[in-house]
Design a protein around this motif. Structure first.
Motif, PDB file in Angstrom:
ATOM      1  N   MET A  50      54.539  45.450  26.959  1.00  0.00           N
ATOM      2  CA  MET A  50      54.947  44.983  25.845  1.00  0.00           C
ATOM      3  C   MET A  50      56.008  46.582  25.666  1.00  0.00           C
ATOM      4  N   CYS A  51      55.853  47.496  26.147  1.00  0.00           N
ATOM      5  CA  CYS A  51      56.612  48.417  25.157  1.00  0.00           C
ATOM      6  C   CYS A  51      58.033  48.736  26.572  1.00  0.00           C
ATOM      7  N   ARG A  52      58.198  47.188  27.595  1.00  0.00           N
ATOM      8  CA  ARG A  52      59.501  48.254  28.591  1.00  0.00           C
ATOM      9  C   ARG A  52      60.159  47.656  27.726  1.00  0.00           C
ATOM     10  N   ALA A  53      61.197  48.595  27.618  1.00  0.00           N
ATOM     11  CA  ALA A  53      63.211  48.346  27.090  1.00  0.00           C
ATOM     12  C   ALA A  53      63.776  47.163  27.388  1.00  0.00           C
ATOM     13  N   ASP A  54      63.655  46.272  28.187  1.00  0.00           N
ATOM     14  CA  ASP A  54      64.322  45.055  28.729  1.00  0.00           C
ATOM     15  C   ASP A  54      62.841  44.252  27.391  1.00  0.00           C
ATOM     16  N   ILE A  55      62.081  44.311  26.990  1.00  0.00           N
ATOM     17  CA  ILE A  55      61.434  43.242  26.814  1.00  0.00           C
ATOM     18  C   ILE A  55      61.068  43.580  25.043  1.00  0.00           C
ATOM     19  N   LEU A  56      61.420  44.631  25.041  1.00  0.00           N
ATOM     20  CA  LEU A  56      61.590  45.024  23.835  1.00  0.00           C
ATOM     21  C   LEU A  56      63.240  44.605  23.105  1.00  0.00           C
ATOM     22  N   GLY A  93      59.677  52.245  20.718  1.00  0.00           N
ATOM     23  CA  GLY A  93      58.950  51.858  21.468  1.00  0.00           C
ATOM     24  C   GLY A  93      58.224  53.379  22.047  1.00  0.00           C
ATOM     25  N   GLU A  94      58.549  53.838  21.508  1.00  0.00           N
ATOM     26  CA  GLU A  94      57.968  55.528  21.512  1.00  0.00           C
ATOM     27  C   GLU A  94      56.986  56.284  20.994  1.00  0.00           C
ATOM     28  N   VAL A  95      57.287  54.964  19.768  1.00  0.00           N
ATOM     29  CA  VAL A  95      55.554  54.673  18.545  1.00  0.00           C
ATOM     30  C   VAL A  95      54.303  54.068  19.191  1.00  0.00           C
ATOM     31  N   ARG A 129      57.988  42.065  13.597  1.00  0.00           N
ATOM     32  CA  ARG A 129      58.286  40.842  13.610  1.00  0.00           C
ATOM     33  C   ARG A 129      58.864  40.828  15.391  1.00  0.00           C
ATOM     34  N   VAL A 130      59.436  42.185  15.149  1.00  0.00           N
ATOM     35  CA  VAL A 130      60.027  42.646  16.692  1.00  0.00           C
ATOM     36  C   VAL A 130      58.846  43.059  17.939  1.00  0.00           C
ATOM     37  N   VAL A 131      57.790  43.584  17.227  1.00  0.00           N
ATOM     38  CA  VAL A 131      56.920  44.265  18.239  1.00  0.00           C
ATOM     39  C   VAL A 131      55.785  41.992  17.854  1.00  0.00           C
ATOM     40  N   GLN A 132      56.045  41.805  17.615  1.00  0.00           N
ATOM     41  CA  GLN A 132      54.827  40.233  17.781  1.00  0.00           C
ATOM     42  C   GLN A 132      55.456  39.604  18.511  1.00  0.00           C
ATOM     43  N   MET A 133      57.184  39.344  18.393  1.00  0.00           N
ATOM     44  CA  MET A 133      57.604  38.889  19.417  1.00  0.00           C
ATOM     45  C   MET A 133      57.712  39.706  21.109  1.00  0.00           C
ATOM     46  N   ALA A 134      57.579  41.193  20.957  1.00  0.00           N
ATOM     47  CA  ALA A 134      57.154  41.437  22.077  1.00  0.00           C
ATOM     48  C   ALA A 134      56.514  41.200  23.000  1.00  0.00           C
ATOM     49  N   ALA A 135      55.394  40.708  21.377  1.00  0.00           N
ATOM     50  CA  ALA A 135      53.703  40.470  22.577  1.00  0.00           C
ATOM     51  C   ALA A 135      53.553  38.526  22.979  1.00  0.00           C
ATOM     52  N   LYS A 136      54.340  37.759  21.986  1.00  0.00           N
ATOM     53  CA  LYS A 136      54.490  36.794  22.779  1.00  0.00           C
ATOM     54  C   LYS A 136      55.446  36.205  23.298  1.00  0.00           C
ATOM     55  N   LEU A 137      56.842  37.257  23.641  1.00  0.00           N
ATOM     56  CA  LEU A 137      57.199  37.274  25.284  1.00  0.00           C
ATOM     57  C   LEU A 137      55.884  36.930  26.741  1.00  0.00           C
TER      58      LEU A 137
END
Length: 494
Positions: A50-56, A93-95, A129-137
């Motif tokens: 999830m924390c990958r730059a391309d995923i975010l 991503g750092e957070v 919303r961005v973090v939730q979308m990353a988790a969804k991906l």
């Protein structure tokens, strides 16, 4: 020229974004294949993915594409872009990697429903919303490997039209009895502990499970007061549709194992029908479904659940904004004197009422002095989106009716502007052809019957998996009344 600075090549920048998207899709394919090979496997180290730059970055692109209002922090998509997307994603991503992320409360808003009541929505912040979308991906491919074909709502490469087409096929294959059911207050009744248990059957990463719990327990701010509900998942969140499908996958799985002999279940989110061949099977289906739902802490809506007899066009039912009813084939009767009934669908009465109301909103009498081409430019996205949702059925008559209503409204603007100075015979010239010359979109002639539906055309490339999730409001409830392609897409409308 030496010493001259040259801006970055936009083509090169687009190619980098394409490569980033390809990496995300490759990860999703790998997760799906691994989950498919091992149905009992629990996945670990998902939080790091999830924390990958391309995923975010991919998550941000989809959130931006979905647009949406600001959350409780009042930060909009535009403000994030002015702040700097790279800077925003780098700090996020750092957070996340430091374990310092915390979900903010969601902002409560209400939207009108087709029956006149209001539907509560929870609007998370852009960051959430961005973090939730990353988790969804990351999570969606794993659970997609488990989901069964009877579920059509909020899934890649599946749509409301596909669910409606399956109903048509079943109705024409002998299903004469229908259990038309709806779950009462579904999104507000999901039990958190049971949902987390279901997610934990496939997810072993405690950090991801902690995120899901944070989103479920995030407070809801309404009129300045924060409440912390003990059940439910707020509609409006990016992750909510996936979680709702995970919860009702229990029903899908139990039905496939113990109820398939009674009839076929077709489900879109919390709306579902069971197509049965006999009345007894329909009654037994309702009893079994009520039992399974009670184990999940849910119950069917008494006023919205009924058993329908389709035989010889006796009754019909509404589903996903369409009215489904059996009609006798006029051609077979004329040619062979055979009485054959086939299940057809067209826009429901509520859908017709809503599109007329939307046309009225855009053509008030005070706009009579405005340039009519501007009014038509606002009408066209509404008509096009609404028409693309309903065109894969038997909506020709309804389309003609909407076309005629639009012409009457535009003609009324012309008459209001002319007033008493209207020349003799001028009113007759303000017909459909006149308005089409000004660019008016025409619904008549755009129907594509089910055998020619877009998802069955071999020369069409399906790209829905790469598209952003369409909210339930836009896809099901309004049927594109806000413009654009109406469905995919979401009436009930959201």
């Amino acid at each position: 020229m030496a010493g001259k600075t040259v801006p970055n090549d936009p083509v090169d920048r687009d190619s980098k974004e394409d490569r980033s998207s390809d990496k995300v899709r490759q990860l999703q394919r790998q997760l799906w294949a691994a989950a498919k090979r091992a149905p009992g496997r629990r996945f670990h180290a998902l939080y790091d993915q999830m924390c990958r730059a391309d995923i975010l970055h991919e998550a941000w692109k989809r959130v931006r594409r979905n647009k949406g209002a600001a959350g409780v922090d009042r930060m909009t998509i535009g403000e994030v872009e002015r702040y700097g997307v790279r800077r925003f994603l780098k700090e996020l991503g750092e957070v996340l990697r430091a374990g310092e992320y915390g979900a903010r409360v969601v902002r409560r808003v209400y939207i009108p429903k087709a029956d006149g009541s209001q539907r509560p929505l929870g609007i998370p912040t852009v960051q959430d919303r961005v973090v939730q979308m990353a988790a969804k991906l990351v999570l969606e491919p794993i659970f997609e490997a488990d989901f069964v074909p009877c579920s059509y709502g909020f899934r890649p490469r599946r749509s409301a039209q596909m669910a409606l087409e399956r109903l048509r096929q079943l109705g024409n294959q002998g299903a004469e009895h229908v259990l038309d059911a709806d779950i009462e207050n579904y999104f507000g009744s999901i039990e958190h502990d049971k949902l987390l248990t279901l997610v934990g059957q496939r997810v072993g990463d405690r950090r991801v499970l902690k995120l899901v719990r944070l989103w479920l327990q995030a407070g809801v701010m309404e009129d300045g007061v924060v409440r912390h509900p003990v059940a439910g998942t707020p509609q409006g969140g990016v992750i909510s549709p996936l979680l709702s499908n995970i919860y009702l996958h229990v029903l899908d799985r139990v039905w496939a194992k113990h109820g398939a002999h009674l009839g076929e279940l077709v489900r879109y989110a919390d709306d579902f029908v069971v197509m049965c061949c006999t009345a007894r099977a329909c009654e037994e289906s309702q009893r079994r479904i009520e039992h399974v739902l009670s184990r999940l802490g849910l119950r069917v809506h008494a006023q919205k659940t009924r058993r329908v007899v389709l035989t010889q066009g006796r009754e019909g039912f509404d589903f996903l904004g369409c009215h489904l009813h059996k009609r006798m084939s006029g051609r077979l009767w004329e040619q062979k004197r055979l009485r054959r009934y086939y299940l057809q669908r067209w826009p429901s009465q509520r859908a017709m009422t809503r599109v007329r109301a939307r046309v009225r909103e855009l053509t008030p009498r005070w706009r009579c002095h405005q340039d009519l081409r501007g009014v038509i430019a606002e009408l066209n996205p509404v008509l096009r989106g609404w028409g693309q949702y309903f065109r894969s059925g038997n909506a020709a008559t309804k389309f003609v009716g909407v076309d005629a209503y639009v012409v009457r409204r535009l003609k009324g603007l012309r008459l209001k502007r002319a007033g008493r100075n209207l020349p003799a015979g001028q009113a007759r010239r303000w017909d459909r052809e006149c308005f089409e010359k000004l660019g008016l979109y025409r619904l008549r002639g755009t129907v594509r019957y089910p055998a020619q539906a877009f998802w069955q055309q071999p020369d069409r490339v399906m790209l829905r998996a790469d598209r952003p999730l369409v909210s339930r409001v836009r896809e099901i409830r309004t049927h594109g009344l806000s413009g654009g392609v109406g469905s995919v897409p979401g009436p009930r409308a959201a």
